[in-house]
Motif scaffolding. Structure first.
Motif, PDB file in Angstrom:
ATOM      1  N   PRO A 193       5.050 -71.325 -29.686  1.00 20.42           N
ATOM      2  CA  PRO A 193       5.864 -71.891 -30.766  1.00 20.42           C
ATOM      3  C   PRO A 193       5.846 -70.985 -31.998  1.00 20.42           C
ATOM      4  CG  PRO A 193       4.198 -73.447 -29.956  1.00 20.42           C
ATOM      5  CD  PRO A 193       3.829 -72.085 -29.466  1.00 20.42           C
ATOM      6  N   SER A 194       6.978 -70.901 -32.667  1.00 19.29           N
ATOM      7  CA  SER A 194       7.000 -70.167 -33.929  1.00 19.29           C
ATOM      8  C   SER A 194       6.190 -70.942 -34.964  1.00 19.29           C
ATOM      9  CB  SER A 194       8.429 -69.944 -34.399  1.00 19.29           C
ATOM     10  OG  SER A 194       9.118 -71.166 -34.524  1.00 19.29           O
ATOM     11  N   PHE A 195       5.459 -70.205 -35.799  1.00 20.05           N
ATOM     12  CA  PHE A 195       4.624 -70.847 -36.813  1.00 20.05           C
ATOM     13  C   PHE A 195       4.544 -69.958 -38.043  1.00 20.05           C
ATOM     14  CE2 PHE A 195       1.718 -67.773 -35.492  1.00 20.05           C
ATOM     15  CZ  PHE A 195       0.382 -68.000 -35.810  1.00 20.05           C
ATOM     16  N   TRP A 196       3.717 -70.347 -38.991  1.00 20.95           N
ATOM     17  CA  TRP A 196       3.691 -69.628 -40.260  1.00 20.95           C
ATOM     18  C   TRP A 196       2.996 -68.286 -40.095  1.00 20.95           C
ATOM     19  CZ3 TRP A 196      -0.586 -69.464 -44.068  1.00 20.95           C
ATOM     20  CH2 TRP A 196      -1.795 -69.898 -43.540  1.00 20.95           C
ATOM     21  N   LEU A 197       3.288 -67.376 -41.005  1.00 22.58           N
ATOM     22  CA  LEU A 197       2.849 -65.986 -40.889  1.00 22.58           C
ATOM     23  C   LEU A 197       1.377 -65.801 -41.224  1.00 22.58           C
ATOM     24  CD1 LEU A 197       3.860 -63.061 -40.404  1.00 22.58           C
ATOM     25  CD2 LEU A 197       4.419 -62.956 -42.837  1.00 22.58           C
ATOM     26  N   GLY A 198       0.796 -66.725 -41.991  1.00 18.04           N
ATOM     27  CA  GLY A 198      -0.565 -66.553 -42.491  1.00 18.04           C
ATOM     28  C   GLY A 198      -0.567 -66.246 -43.974  1.00 18.04           C
ATOM     29  N   GLN A 199       0.568 -65.791 -44.464  1.00 18.02           N
ATOM     30  CA  GLN A 199       0.799 -65.620 -45.890  1.00 18.02           C
ATOM     31  C   GLN A 199       2.259 -65.979 -46.141  1.00 18.02           C
ATOM     32  OE1 GLN A 199       0.019 -61.421 -46.546  1.00 18.02           O
ATOM     33  NE2 GLN A 199       2.169 -60.928 -46.330  1.00 18.02           N
ATOM     34  N   PRO A 200       2.621 -66.265 -47.386  1.00 11.71           N
ATOM     35  CA  PRO A 200       3.995 -66.742 -47.635  1.00 11.71           C
ATOM     36  C   PRO A 200       5.058 -65.729 -47.221  1.00 11.71           C
ATOM     37  CG  PRO A 200       2.590 -67.187 -49.529  1.00 11.71           C
ATOM     38  CD  PRO A 200       1.790 -66.309 -48.609  1.00 11.71           C
ATOM     39  N   ARG A 201       6.048 -66.207 -46.482  1.00 12.77           N
ATOM     40  CA  ARG A 201       7.240 -65.404 -46.239  1.00 12.77           C
ATOM     41  C   ARG A 201       8.100 -65.427 -47.500  1.00 12.77           C
ATOM     42  NH1 ARG A 201       6.691 -67.589 -40.784  1.00 12.77           N
ATOM     43  NH2 ARG A 201       6.770 -65.903 -39.264  1.00 12.77           N
ATOM     44  N   THR A 202       8.824 -64.352 -47.711  1.00  8.00           N
ATOM     45  CA  THR A 202       9.598 -64.238 -48.947  1.00  8.00           C
ATOM     46  C   THR A 202      11.100 -64.342 -48.728  1.00  8.00           C
ATOM     47  OG1 THR A 202       9.598 -61.826 -48.760  1.00  8.00           O
ATOM     48  CG2 THR A 202       7.815 -62.841 -50.035  1.00  8.00           C
ATOM     49  N   SER A 203      11.539 -64.393 -47.452  1.00  6.75           N
ATOM     50  CA  SER A 203      12.973 -64.494 -47.194  1.00  6.75           C
ATOM     51  C   SER A 203      13.194 -64.893 -45.744  1.00  6.75           C
ATOM     52  CB  SER A 203      13.676 -63.163 -47.461  1.00  6.75           C
ATOM     53  OG  SER A 203      13.413 -62.247 -46.412  1.00  6.75           O
ATOM     54  N   PRO A 204      14.374 -65.404 -45.415  1.00  6.90           N
ATOM     55  CA  PRO A 204      14.678 -65.720 -44.009  1.00  6.90           C
ATOM     56  C   PRO A 204      14.620 -64.504 -43.091  1.00  6.90           C
ATOM     57  CG  PRO A 204      16.231 -66.815 -45.473  1.00  6.90           C
ATOM     58  CD  PRO A 204      15.438 -65.865 -46.317  1.00  6.90           C
ATOM     59  N   ALA A 205      14.826 -63.307 -43.655  1.00  2.00           N
ATOM     60  CA  ALA A 205      14.828 -62.111 -42.811  1.00  2.00           C
ATOM     61  C   ALA A 205      13.512 -61.926 -42.076  1.00  2.00           C
ATOM     62  CB  ALA A 205      15.139 -60.881 -43.655  1.00  2.00           C
ATOM     63  N   SER A 206      12.404 -62.325 -42.689  1.00  2.00           N
ATOM     64  CA  SER A 206      11.122 -62.169 -42.007  1.00  2.00           C
ATOM     65  C   SER A 206      11.015 -63.111 -40.821  1.00  2.00           C
ATOM     66  CB  SER A 206       9.962 -62.393 -42.985  1.00  2.00           C
ATOM     67  OG  SER A 206       9.991 -63.705 -43.507  1.00  2.00           O
ATOM     68  N   PHE A 207      11.669 -64.281 -40.895  1.00  2.00           N
ATOM     69  CA  PHE A 207      11.741 -65.162 -39.732  1.00  2.00           C
ATOM     70  C   PHE A 207      12.528 -64.501 -38.600  1.00  2.00           C
ATOM     71  CE2 PHE A 207      10.804 -68.454 -42.854  1.00  2.00           C
ATOM     72  CZ  PHE A 207      10.076 -69.389 -42.141  1.00  2.00           C
ATOM     73  N   LEU A 208      13.626 -63.858 -38.953  1.00  2.00           N
ATOM     74  CA  LEU A 208      14.501 -63.316 -37.922  1.00  2.00           C
ATOM     75  C   LEU A 208      13.815 -62.202 -37.147  1.00  2.00           C
ATOM     76  CD1 LEU A 208      17.932 -63.341 -39.769  1.00  2.00           C
ATOM     77  CD2 LEU A 208      16.741 -65.189 -38.569  1.00  2.00           C
ATOM     78  N   ASP A 209      13.098 -61.328 -37.833  1.00  2.00           N
ATOM     79  CA  ASP A 209      12.336 -60.303 -37.132  1.00  2.00           C
ATOM     80  C   ASP A 209      11.271 -60.938 -36.232  1.00  2.00           C
ATOM     81  OD1 ASP A 209      13.749 -58.191 -38.214  1.00  2.00           O
ATOM     82  OD2 ASP A 209      12.350 -57.862 -39.859  1.00  2.00           O
ATOM     83  N   TYR A 210      10.639 -61.985 -36.730  1.00  2.00           N
ATOM     84  CA  TYR A 210       9.621 -62.692 -35.955  1.00  2.00           C
ATOM     85  C   TYR A 210      10.240 -63.359 -34.728  1.00  2.00           C
ATOM     86  CZ  TYR A 210       6.174 -66.438 -35.062  1.00  2.00           C
ATOM     87  OH  TYR A 210       5.290 -67.316 -34.499  1.00  2.00           O
ATOM     88  N   PHE A 211      11.357 -64.032 -34.893  1.00  2.98           N
ATOM     89  CA  PHE A 211      12.045 -64.637 -33.749  1.00  2.98           C
ATOM     90  C   PHE A 211      12.399 -63.579 -32.710  1.00  2.98           C
ATOM     91  CE2 PHE A 211      14.016 -68.269 -36.498  1.00  2.98           C
ATOM     92  CZ  PHE A 211      12.772 -68.859 -36.617  1.00  2.98           C
ATOM     93  N   ASP A 212      12.904 -62.427 -33.172  1.00  3.37           N
ATOM     94  CA  ASP A 212      13.252 -61.352 -32.238  1.00  3.37           C
ATOM     95  C   ASP A 212      12.026 -60.891 -31.453  1.00  3.37           C
ATOM     96  OD1 ASP A 212      15.921 -61.372 -32.945  1.00  3.37           O
ATOM     97  OD2 ASP A 212      15.726 -59.763 -34.422  1.00  3.37           O
ATOM     98  N   ALA A 213      10.874 -60.834 -32.115  1.00  4.32           N
ATOM     99  CA  ALA A 213       9.646 -60.429 -31.420  1.00  4.32           C
ATOM    100  C   ALA A 213       9.247 -61.457 -30.369  1.00  4.32           C
ATOM    101  CB  ALA A 213       8.516 -60.231 -32.425  1.00  4.32           C
ATOM    102  N   LEU A 214       9.419 -62.740 -30.669  1.00  2.76           N
ATOM    103  CA  LEU A 214       9.075 -63.784 -29.703  1.00  2.76           C
ATOM    104  C   LEU A 214      10.030 -63.782 -28.514  1.00  2.76           C
ATOM    105  CD1 LEU A 214       8.129 -66.863 -31.925  1.00  2.76           C
ATOM    106  CD2 LEU A 214       6.631 -65.141 -30.914  1.00  2.76           C
ATOM    107  N   LEU A 215      11.213 -63.257 -28.706  1.00  3.40           N
ATOM    108  CA  LEU A 215      12.200 -63.205 -27.632  1.00  3.40           C
ATOM    109  C   LEU A 215      12.154 -61.893 -26.846  1.00  3.40           C
ATOM    110  CD1 LEU A 215      15.167 -64.733 -29.629  1.00  3.40           C
ATOM    111  CD2 LEU A 215      14.117 -65.755 -27.604  1.00  3.40           C
ATOM    112  N   GLY A 216      11.518 -60.873 -27.392  1.00  2.00           N
ATOM    113  CA  GLY A 216      11.541 -59.559 -26.765  1.00  2.00           C
ATOM    114  C   GLY A 216      10.175 -58.959 -26.519  1.00  2.00           C
ATOM    115  N   TRP A 217       9.524 -58.558 -27.582  1.00  2.00           N
ATOM    116  CA  TRP A 217       8.259 -57.842 -27.449  1.00  2.00           C
ATOM    117  C   TRP A 217       7.175 -58.691 -26.791  1.00  2.00           C
ATOM    118  CZ3 TRP A 217       5.995 -53.420 -27.030  1.00  2.00           C
ATOM    119  CH2 TRP A 217       4.634 -53.288 -27.286  1.00  2.00           C
ATOM    120  N   GLU A 218       7.040 -59.954 -27.209  1.00  2.00           N
ATOM    121  CA  GLU A 218       5.942 -60.761 -26.672  1.00  2.00           C
ATOM    122  C   GLU A 218       6.131 -61.103 -25.189  1.00  2.00           C
ATOM    123  OE1 GLU A 218       2.308 -61.215 -27.310  1.00  2.00           O
ATOM    124  OE2 GLU A 218       3.545 -60.804 -29.079  1.00  2.00           O
TER     125      GLU A 218
END
Length: 312
Positions: free
Chosen positions: A32-57
């Motif tokens: 499941p997607s969850f928080w980064l461990g420190q505050p995200r500052t924009s939606p763009a950081s979510f999008l890179d994270y989502f891409d990693a969960l769909l590809g790299w991981e």
């Protein structure tokens, strides 16, 4: 023994964890997607994270013989940050991806009005995309949080039997079971549930619609807790069918509601978008079979850059 960890944050774990999980019998995970461990500052950081969960991981998991799927959402903790909320507008284009088997984690952290809004909106997204939902119950005031969660679920268009209520314990399990939702339990070294309490709940309430996970993440946690629960179940008199039901068939049935769950892992590509987990190759390919040959590489002799999946 085959095991399915239905809630584990592998982006925070190492390749050693993947190897140990495979050796313990884990053959599938949902992250499941969850928080980064420190505050995200924009939606763009979510999008890179989502891409990693769909590809790299998924690539990294497949290197170790494990099928990887994910759930995507604006998580409850970050639903309170106005800088993060616009990611809700981006979610629909991600929720159509094949690797996404639910909307989640959604739910409550501090039970704020902002969390109410995010939970309701994402339950509607789950219904619109014909996906189940993974719902996080708060770490504090758990019974009040469960009741508030169930109220919002019942007001939504998503059927209760498409909802997994996670992080349950002894104070919340009965009402969650009576609701008709699926029941999720996170087993930790120090907090949440432990193996003994988990087995006691299974004895009291039965294995129907119960999913057990490690929820392993950045903090003190253990990605082998699913195996430890399985071993204790057998030691305490549950049979192998009970273990297989709780730790394989139940998560397969719940995430299978998405119509996207694929559990076969046979081969992997050598790289993901040009990147490999391994580092370097010998200049002389023949040196792979010559332990005494000098190396101009990080790759040990005898270890090819791209190897078959373990057990394949």
């Amino acid at each position: 023994m085959r095991l399915f960890d239905p809630h584990i944050h592998m982006t925070s774990r190492t390749t050693d964890d993947y190897e140990a999980m495979y050796a313990a019998g884990v053959r599938a995970v949902v992250e499941p997607s969850f928080w980064l461990g420190q505050p995200r500052t924009s939606p763009a950081s979510f999008l890179d994270y989502f891409d990693a969960l769909l590809g790299w991981e998924p690539f990294r998991a497949a290197q170790h013989g494990i099928a990887h799927h994910c759930t995507l959402a604006l998580n409850p903790k970050e639903a309170n940050d106005p800088r993060c909320v616009p990611v809700l507008d981006e979610l629909p284009r991600y929720l159509v991806k094949d690797q996404v088997v639910a909307v989640g984690e959604i739910g409550y952290d501090s039970m704020t009005p902002a969390e109410d809004t995010a939970l309701a909106a994402q339950l509607e997204l789950a219904a619109a995309h014909e996906l189940p939902a993974l719902v996080h119950t708060p770490h504090r005031d758990k019974l009040a949080g469960l009741r508030r969660t169930l109220d919002v679920v019942r007001e939504s268009a998503l059927p209760v039997d498409h909802v997994l209520i996670d992080h349950l314990n002894e104070t919340t399990v009965k009402e969650a079971k009576d609701s008709g939702c699926w029941l999720g339990f996170s087993v930790y070294p120090d907090t949440k549930m432990d193996e003994e309490r988990m087995v006691a709940i299974l004895r009291a309430y039965g294995p129907e619609r119960v999913l057990v996970n490690s929820a392993a993440d950045w903090g003190r946690s253990d990605p082998l807790k699913t195996r430890k629960v399985a071993d204790l179940m057998l030691a305490e008199g549950f049979d192998e069918d009970d273990v297989d039901r709780v730790l394989w068939r139940n998560p397969v049935a719940f995430y299978g509601l998405s119509g996207r769950l694929t559990l076969d892992v046979t081969t992997t590509d050598a790289t993901h978008e040009g990147n490999s987990i391994l580092r370097g190759v010998p200049k002389d390919p023949g040196a792979l079979n010559d332990p005494g040959a000098p190396k101009d590489s990080d790759t040990p002799a005898g270890r090819p850059e791209a190897s078959a999946v373990p057990g394949a």
